[in-house]
Design a protein around this motif. Sequence first.
Motif, PDB file in Angstrom:
ATOM      1  N   ASP A  14      -9.854  -3.039  -8.716  1.00  0.00           N
ATOM      2  CA  ASP A  14      -9.659  -3.229  -7.278  1.00  0.00           C
ATOM      3  C   ASP A  14     -10.924  -3.786  -6.633  1.00  0.00           C
ATOM      4  OD1 ASP A  14      -8.605  -3.196  -4.750  1.00  0.00           O
ATOM      5  OD2 ASP A  14      -8.796  -1.026  -4.479  1.00  0.00           O
ATOM      6  N   TYR A  34      -3.953  -7.049  -2.822  1.00  0.00           N
ATOM      7  CA  TYR A  34      -3.159  -5.816  -2.732  1.00  0.00           C
ATOM      8  C   TYR A  34      -1.966  -5.863  -3.675  1.00  0.00           C
ATOM      9  CZ  TYR A  34      -5.777  -4.267   1.377  1.00  0.00           C
ATOM     10  OH  TYR A  34      -6.768  -3.839   2.212  1.00  0.00           O
ATOM     11  N   TYR A  42      -0.887  -0.604 -10.941  1.00  0.00           N
ATOM     12  CA  TYR A  42      -0.423   0.784 -10.874  1.00  0.00           C
ATOM     13  C   TYR A  42       0.988   0.905 -11.428  1.00  0.00           C
ATOM     14  CZ  TYR A  42      -4.137   3.027  -8.123  1.00  0.00           C
ATOM     15  OH  TYR A  42      -5.315   3.594  -7.712  1.00  0.00           O
ATOM     16  N   LEU A  43       1.869   0.002 -11.011  1.00  0.00           N
ATOM     17  CA  LEU A  43       3.276   0.045 -11.419  1.00  0.00           C
ATOM     18  C   LEU A  43       3.424  -0.057 -12.931  1.00  0.00           C
ATOM     19  CD1 LEU A  43       6.335  -0.165 -10.443  1.00  0.00           C
ATOM     20  CD2 LEU A  43       6.010  -2.638 -10.613  1.00  0.00           C
ATOM     21  N   PHE A  99      -1.180  -3.251  -6.814  1.00  0.00           N
ATOM     22  CA  PHE A  99       0.118  -2.572  -6.858  1.00  0.00           C
ATOM     23  C   PHE A  99       0.799  -2.780  -8.210  1.00  0.00           C
ATOM     24  CE2 PHE A  99       4.737  -3.216  -6.457  1.00  0.00           C
ATOM     25  CZ  PHE A  99       5.128  -1.915  -6.170  1.00  0.00           C
ATOM     26  N   GLN A 131       2.548   1.844  -3.355  1.00  0.00           N
ATOM     27  CA  GLN A 131       1.569   2.199  -4.387  1.00  0.00           C
ATOM     28  C   GLN A 131       1.310   3.703  -4.420  1.00  0.00           C
ATOM     29  OE1 GLN A 131      -2.058  -0.326  -4.446  1.00  0.00           O
ATOM     30  NE2 GLN A 131      -3.183   1.584  -4.186  1.00  0.00           N
ATOM     31  N   GLN A 164       0.829  -1.204   0.000  1.00  0.00           N
ATOM     32  CA  GLN A 164       0.000   0.000   0.000  1.00  0.00           C
ATOM     33  C   GLN A 164       0.866   1.258   0.000  1.00  0.00           C
ATOM     34  OE1 GLN A 164      -3.266  -0.337  -0.784  1.00  0.00           O
ATOM     35  NE2 GLN A 164      -4.253  -0.009   1.180  1.00  0.00           N
TER      36      GLN A 164
END
Length: 505
Positions: free
Chosen positions: A165, A196, A203-204, A200, A142, A139
């Motif tokens: 999500d 989670y 997003y990455l 992550f 992120q 988290q």
Amino acid sequence: MVDKKLMARNTLMLYARMLLIMFVTFYTSRMVLEALGIYDFGLYSVVGSIIILFSFIQNVSALATQRFLSVGLGRNDHAWTNKVFNTSFLVHLTICAFVLFFAETVGLWFISHKMNIPSDRVSDVFWVYQISIISLLFQIMQTPFMAALIALEKMDTFAKIGVFDAFQRWFMVFVFTLFNFNHKMVYYSLFLLVGYFLVFVLYLVFCINKLDICKIKPKISESKDLFKEILSFSSWSMIGSLSVVGLSQGIALLTYFFVGVVANGSVWLAEQIMVAFNRIIGTLQTAFNPQIIKQQSVLQTQEVSTLIKLCCKLTACIVLISAIPVFVDTKVIINLWLSQTPPYLEGLIKIVVVYILIDALSGPYITVIYAVGRLQKYQVTVSIIMISSLILSFVLYSLGFSIYVAYSARVVCSFALLLYRVLLVSRIANVGYKSFLYNNFPRLACVTVISILFSEFINGYLYNGLSGLILLVIINALFVLVMLSIFSINSTERRFIVNLIRKRF
């Protein structure tokens, strides 16, 4: 110049994201309560709820990075903005190291020696704690990518990731409920960890491949001064975030020691309501935050003041429309939400609603404080107020007061924080406080009290159940809009809102 059309579009996209996540959150809470049982659910809430609490404060944590990125974007300096992102990435790695150190020393000692855990649950609690720490690290890492999306105002992508999500949360809980595990708390934590991790990675991968400012090439030797500045800023931001976690976890632990593990499960569920409302509030304020930061970075005081007033009033409108039915018809909502009702939950939810009605107005003022960048004194003062609130809860429990009285210390805390933030912004950003304290806030308070009394009166004539709740929501929404239009929103703001709706539809 404020891009009002972009703000309107972003707000709508963010609300679609928020509604889906809220639905999944409440639905999966019911599934988990049924799967774990009230006792294990309460025990998990003591140890594993740090993840839920961090998601509650993540908007504030992202604001620290977003502040620097928005300043760079406001100057059209993409090279410096990329440097900021990479430095922020290193800063969050450093924060992860500190969190891991303290979690495995002080935190582990407290879990092992100070919590009265049944002997047959000691091993499960240990592993839930370790898995929750790993989830927390994902988290934290992120946050820079989330902040970059918000700073660039790419709310469509932010919303799509939110949809993913929501789906993965439901899917992980659904798969978990298919199996009859012996150590349910541990496996539930593992399923959450996988979710989670997937978010992550999403997003990455997206940010690195699609956003120029997110190309990762960290070189601390070339940005030592910037590293120190962002680390200092983020550290103070994290102190404020940890204060929020400390207050929530502290009240949960006090409830655990003074009332019992089942009551603590009710506190955790009430926190879920708080998280849901903060998503509603954060959705609107996320659309305003980039504009507030950019206008403050170029010292457009009048624009900042206008944005603060409008954000406060729109926030109040949305919170009153959504919160008053929850306050008035709490029992019906609990019966629709959960298959079994833990003790104390109904009263705790009502207290949460009052807390949210006050705390919601702090959002735009927090954004201005972060935009100005003077966090040291601010975070120290905020932490003192929150610790005082926790001490007040402890004293009330020690004197034999009920869980409702002790939990209400949060309401006192929220009002003290709002007052402090308004006065601080008037001093550091030259945004007057008298208009808010002597005009806007009293008017909003009157609208709130009158709307609650009206809804309580109307609810007495409605059917008890889903149909009655739907009618209450509709009637309350219309009444709140009329009341705000008459007593709070001026003619200029009314024209602004109407124009936003016309441009969009």
